[in-house]
Design an enzyme around this catalytic site. Sequence first.
Site, PDB file in Angstrom:
ATOM      1  N   TYR A   1       1.862  -9.111 -11.538  1.00  0.00           N
ATOM      2  CA  TYR A   1       1.354 -10.477 -11.334  1.00  0.00           C
ATOM      3  C   TYR A   1       2.333 -11.419 -10.635  1.00  0.00           C
ATOM      4  CZ  TYR A   1      -2.334  -8.847 -14.439  1.00  0.00           C
ATOM      5  OH  TYR A   1      -3.372  -8.148 -14.979  1.00  0.00           O
TER       6      TYR A   1
ATOM      7  N   HIS B   1      -8.439 -14.678  -8.730  1.00  0.00           N
ATOM      8  CA  HIS B   1      -7.665 -13.625  -9.403  1.00  0.00           C
ATOM      9  C   HIS B   1      -6.407 -13.394  -8.593  1.00  0.00           C
ATOM     10  CE1 HIS B   1     -10.720 -12.579 -12.324  1.00  0.00           C
ATOM     11  NE2 HIS B   1     -11.604 -12.724 -11.357  1.00  0.00           N
TER      12      HIS B   1
HETATM   13  O1  CA2 Z   1      -5.556 -10.736 -11.299  1.00  0.00           O
HETATM   14  C1  CA2 Z   1      -5.842 -11.644 -12.109  1.00  0.00           C
HETATM   15  O2  CA2 Z   1      -5.611 -12.837 -11.893  1.00  0.00           O
HETATM   16  C2  CA2 Z   1      -6.460 -11.285 -13.448  1.00  0.00           C
HETATM   17  O3  CA2 Z   1      -7.439 -12.289 -13.748  1.00  0.00           O
HETATM   18  C3  CA2 Z   1      -5.336 -11.318 -14.470  1.00  0.00           C
HETATM   19  C4  CA2 Z   1      -5.779 -10.888 -15.864  1.00  0.00           C
HETATM   20  C5  CA2 Z   1      -6.517  -9.559 -15.822  1.00  0.00           C
HETATM   21  O4  CA2 Z   1      -7.048  -9.261 -17.109  1.00  0.00           O
HETATM   22  C6  CA2 Z   1      -7.647  -9.556 -14.816  1.00  0.00           C
HETATM   23  O5  CA2 Z   1      -8.208  -8.250 -14.775  1.00  0.00           O
HETATM   24  C7  CA2 Z   1      -7.150  -9.931 -13.425  1.00  0.00           C
HETATM   25  C8  CA2 Z   1      -4.575 -10.755 -16.781  1.00  0.00           C
HETATM   26  C9  CA2 Z   1      -3.823 -12.018 -16.995  1.00  0.00           C
HETATM   27  C10 CA2 Z   1      -2.670 -11.699 -17.873  1.00  0.00           C
HETATM   28  O6  CA2 Z   1      -1.495 -12.065 -17.218  1.00  0.00           O
HETATM   29  C11 CA2 Z   1      -0.339 -11.529 -17.665  1.00  0.00           C
HETATM   30  C12 CA2 Z   1       0.801 -12.027 -17.066  1.00  0.00           C
HETATM   31  C13 CA2 Z   1       2.012 -11.527 -17.433  1.00  0.00           C
HETATM   32  C14 CA2 Z   1       2.095 -10.523 -18.410  1.00  0.00           C
HETATM   33  C15 CA2 Z   1       0.964 -10.037 -19.002  1.00  0.00           C
HETATM   34  C16 CA2 Z   1      -0.262 -10.545 -18.632  1.00  0.00           C
END
Ligand code: CA2
Length: 159
Positions: free
Chosen positions: A32, A109
């Site tokens: 991310y 996203h």
């Molecule tokens: O790509 C994206 O922005 C998502 O919405 C991010 C979500 C995921 O469940 C979607 O499938 C795609 C996850 C957000 C969690 O973010 C984190 C950041 C750092 C560490 C763990 C999770």
Amino acid sequence: MAKKTKQTKVLPIYILNGPNLNLLGHREPEVYGYTTLAEIEAMCARQAKSHGLSIVFRQSNREGEIVDHLQEARTGGSAVIINPAGYGHTSIAILDSIQALKIPVIEVHLSNIHKREPFRNHSYVSKGATGIVMGLGAQGYLRAVDAVAEVLSSKSRSK
Ligand code: CA2
């Protein structure tokens, strides 16, 4: 005599963020990125200001609270930008709240959900969104702000 024009204040863009996005930049940067959510908020505020717009920026780990924020945007916002995170793949309640809005909604996203695991390939939110930005990392939020500015100004031109 100078003609009086009525200046109507544009309501803020609601930028809503779903579960775990508060961890951005601190965990899993390889997926991310390194930008924190606080940095994304500051970037969005600057980008909105460059278009003469303002933002309300929220993050919640609770589905019902995101529904509350969407209902607040119904009367208090000019548009919504939402990264529903994991709830995008599961939440009909969030889709229902989006479908009750009469303002533009841009889904964001950070990653391209179509390149990822099959369970991430579908988003309920997409069915209610005006447009979608994905796979551009934190920059995607800025492109969403630009899209809102464009949609709002073409709406006001057509009035
Ligand atoms: O790509 C994206 O922005 C998502 O919405 C991010 C979500 C995921 O469940 C979607 O499938 C795609 C996850 C957000 C969690 O973010 C984190 C950041 C750092 C560490 C763990 C999770």
